[in-house]
Each structure stands twice: as structure tokens, then as C-alpha cells.
Design a protein around this motif. Sequence first.
Motif, mmCIF file in Angstrom:
data_model
loop_
_atom_site.group_PDB
_atom_site.id
_atom_site.type_symbol
_atom_site.label_atom_id
_atom_site.label_comp_id
_atom_site.label_asym_id
_atom_site.label_seq_id
_atom_site.Cartn_x
_atom_site.Cartn_y
_atom_site.Cartn_z
ATOM 1 N N UNK A 1 0.821 -1.211 0.000
ATOM 2 C CA UNK A 1 0.000 0.000 0.000
ATOM 3 C C UNK A 1 0.857 1.264 0.000
ATOM 4 N N UNK A 2 1.856 1.299 0.875
ATOM 5 C CA UNK A 2 2.715 2.479 0.959
ATOM 6 C C UNK A 2 3.528 2.650 -0.324
ATOM 7 N N UNK A 3 3.999 1.543 -0.912
ATOM 8 C CA UNK A 3 4.770 1.630 -2.148
ATOM 9 C C UNK A 3 3.934 2.155 -3.305
ATOM 10 N N UNK B 1 4.254 0.637 -17.346
ATOM 11 C CA UNK B 1 3.444 -0.060 -16.342
ATOM 12 C C UNK B 1 3.475 -1.578 -16.562
ATOM 13 N N UNK B 2 3.103 -2.101 -17.740
ATOM 14 C CA UNK B 2 3.207 -3.556 -17.911
ATOM 15 C C UNK B 2 4.656 -4.048 -17.912
ATOM 16 N N UNK B 3 5.606 -3.208 -18.338
ATOM 17 C CA UNK B 3 7.012 -3.619 -18.343
ATOM 18 C C UNK B 3 7.591 -3.748 -16.933
ATOM 19 N N UNK B 4 6.875 -3.212 -15.942
ATOM 20 C CA UNK B 4 7.353 -3.301 -14.550
ATOM 21 C C UNK B 4 7.246 -4.718 -13.992
ATOM 22 N N UNK C 1 11.685 -1.989 -5.620
ATOM 23 C CA UNK C 1 12.102 -0.597 -5.861
ATOM 24 C C UNK C 1 12.036 -0.199 -7.332
ATOM 25 N N UNK C 2 12.459 -1.114 -8.220
ATOM 26 C CA UNK C 2 12.430 -0.802 -9.653
ATOM 27 C C UNK C 2 10.988 -0.670 -10.137
ATOM 28 N N UNK C 3 10.104 -1.556 -9.674
ATOM 29 C CA UNK C 3 8.699 -1.482 -10.077
ATOM 30 C C UNK C 3 8.067 -0.172 -9.629
ATOM 31 N N UNK C 4 8.365 0.240 -8.394
ATOM 32 C CA UNK C 4 7.832 1.519 -7.900
ATOM 33 C C UNK C 4 8.344 2.667 -8.763
#
Length: 442
Positions: free
Chosen positions: A272-274, A320-323, A329-332
Motif C-alpha cells: 500500500x505504501x509503495x 506499467x506492464x514492463x514493470x 524498488x524498480x517497479x515503484x
Amino acid sequence: MIPAEPAAPSRLARWYRTSLVGHPAGRDFRQLWIGDTISQVGTQIGTIALPLLAVSVLGADEFEMGLLATFQHLAFLVVGLPAGAWVDRMRKRNVLIAGDLVRGVALLSLPLAWLAGVLTFPLVLAVATVIGVATVFFDVAYQSYLPSLVPSSRISEGNAKLQVSHSVAQVAGPGLGGVLVRALGAPLVILVDAVSFLASAVFVLRIRHRDERAPGNDRRALHVEIGEGLGFVFRQPLLRRIVATTGASNLFGGISNALLVLYAIRDLGVGEAGLGLALSVGAIGGLAGALLAGPLIRLVGEGRTIALALLPGLPALALVPLAAGHSRPVAIAMLAASTAVVGVGIVVYNVAQVSFRQRLCPRRLLGRMNASVRFVVWGTMPVGAFLGGIIGSEYGVLTAFWVGVAGQALGALPVLLSPLVRMRDLPRHLDEHADTEPAPQS
């Protein structure tokens, strides 16, 4: 003794005197702006809290998340058109107050139901529907009311300032909401959103300007008045192209947005925080767009700004889909970067196109024109959200996101392949009162 020369006014004082907020007729605009700012912060907190409530408390799946997003925007499709005709018959200030109060009370029911142990997914859908209906009337009245509160020459400035509030709320709200949800739980955080709507109503009550209700003897059948609004929109070649692009963008954006919270929490594992952090950092792009909109429009021209503003965000949608598959951390960071780049373009585009259509339309048709535009461009969102739920449940969340990316890219073509690319200044309605400034309020 030579009297000392008065100190030169500070830069802040000079800005205040020359800006809309310091204008003699700007008091009412300040009340609208303050109320909207409070409401926007609460709304952005609620925007992340409501889907998190569905995911974390009620265990919603892909189809249910699509259904929730559908119900949140369904009112634009169902009552969007008659709302414009009704708003043109009402005092717009009263519509704004009623819209804030209804949304505040509806949201209060969710934490109360949770505390009583009777919170259900159907109740969440019902509240989302009520909020959607109230928002339809509020937004139509809001955009139709602004031109009566500010001079015509300052409509763009007014829209830009309101967009700054929206962008600041987007920066602060999701991050704060994510932290609060983690600390207090989604049901109690929704209470913050409810209180913000009630506070907004207090400031709108402070607006002194009283718009007049349309004379009853001027009214015609509802379908005739609705037809006038639709006719105005679709008879304007440039407006048709803007509506086509915005509608397509919202249709395919709705596919992605319906599943974003589920994807981020369940598949990316950002928490949630991320998620709140990613949306808040990303919303800095929207704030930058709000601050840049005025200077860009003056430098590049209104037409070219509308045509080109969305271009930088199109490749950023793919982040977004590439995440998927990257570390937390990288996804955020990828979610934040996508939101930021897309946000700059959307905000600049919206300031330019909303100001254009407010100046183009006669005052008597503003409510119906805005409702007609909203019916088309927001009415596609529940369709997109429903499709997102179906595609996500049948073919996977990533497939749904890639469909959304491709569709939004194609949706930009109507303005990119239009005369807007070559136009600096855009036409306006020559209303005999269009350039008169509202009388200062005592």
C-alpha cells in the motif's frame, strides 16, 4: 527631513495584485479554489483507499475490480446528458453544495458499516454509484460556473490554478493515503475523504455570487435542450476531434486503471505504501504540467498545445506492464515515471482544451455543452473498466494493460492529424458579455 521612499513591493505582493486571486472580482474564485483544494486532497486519499478497501478487506478479484471501476463512472453514461440540461435550469452554486454534501454522507456510510460489521462489496458498489451521480452534477456545474466568477480573459488562469490544486493533491494524496491505509486501514481513511467533501461545501457556501436560474418560460422539452448541447459539440469540427481523442484515451485508459491497484499489490508486490509513493512521485508530473500550461499555451499557441501535449506520454504508458518481474524498488520507480510523464501531457492538454471550449460556447449552453462532452469522454470509462475486468480475468492483467497502451496511442490520432497542429489561436464565441468582468463583490 526627506521622507523615506516606500519600500518596493515584494515579488509575492506584485504577483498577488496582478493574479486572479488578488483581482477585485477574485474573492469568490478564492472560495471555490480553497474548497476545491481541500476536496481534491481528500479525493486523492480516497482514490487509493476505496480500491484498497475492495482488495485488502473484501478480497476483490480482477472482475470485481473492473466492476467497481465501472460503477464509479457509470453515472456519466447514464445521466450525463440530462444532467447538463438540468444544471442549466438550476442555480449552479446550489448544485455544487448539494454534490459535496451527498458525496460526503455517502462515503461516511462505509466506515460506519465496517465498524458495525456489515460492510459488503454490493454496498461499496452502491456508494460508488451514488458518488458517481453526485460527481456528474458537480462537475458539469463546476465547469459551467467558473466563467461567471472570473473575467473571460482570465478563464485559462482560473483553470490552471484549479489544475494546480488537483496536481498538488495528486502529489500529496496517494502517498499520504497509502501510509494512512497501512497505519489505520482503508475504512477509516475513507472517513478523511468524507470530511473533505463536507469542508468543501462550507467554502462554496461562502461564495457571494448568486447565479440566476434560467427563466421557466424559456424552457423546452428536455430532449430538445439535450439535443442543443450535443448539436453544438458535434457541429464544431475542432471540438469533435478533441472529444474523439479524449474519449478514446479514457476508454483504453479505463481498461488499465481498473486493474492498477490489484496489479500493483498482488502481482508487483509493492504494498500500500509503495503504491501510494509511486502515485505521489508520479503526480509531480501533473503538478509540473499545471505550472507549465499557461506559459506553454502562450508560447506555442492553444491549438498546437492541444495537438501535441499528449505525445510524450504515449511511450511512457508501456512502463506499467514492463514493470512486471522487476524488484519492488524498480517497479515503484517505473510506475512513478510512467505516471509523471503521462501526467504532464494530460494536464497541459486539459487546461488548453477546457479553456477553449469554455470560450467557444455561449453562456446559456455551457451546462449542456459540458455535459455532452462529459457524456462522451467520461461515458467511455465504465465501458473500458468493464472490458478491463473481463480481459484481465480471461487473459491476464498484463494483456489488459497492453491493450490499454495500444488503444491510447491510436486515440491520439484525431488531434495529431487535425488542423490544430498548425493553429496558434482558436476561435471563440462572440458573446456580447464575453469580455465583461464580473462586478466586484462588496
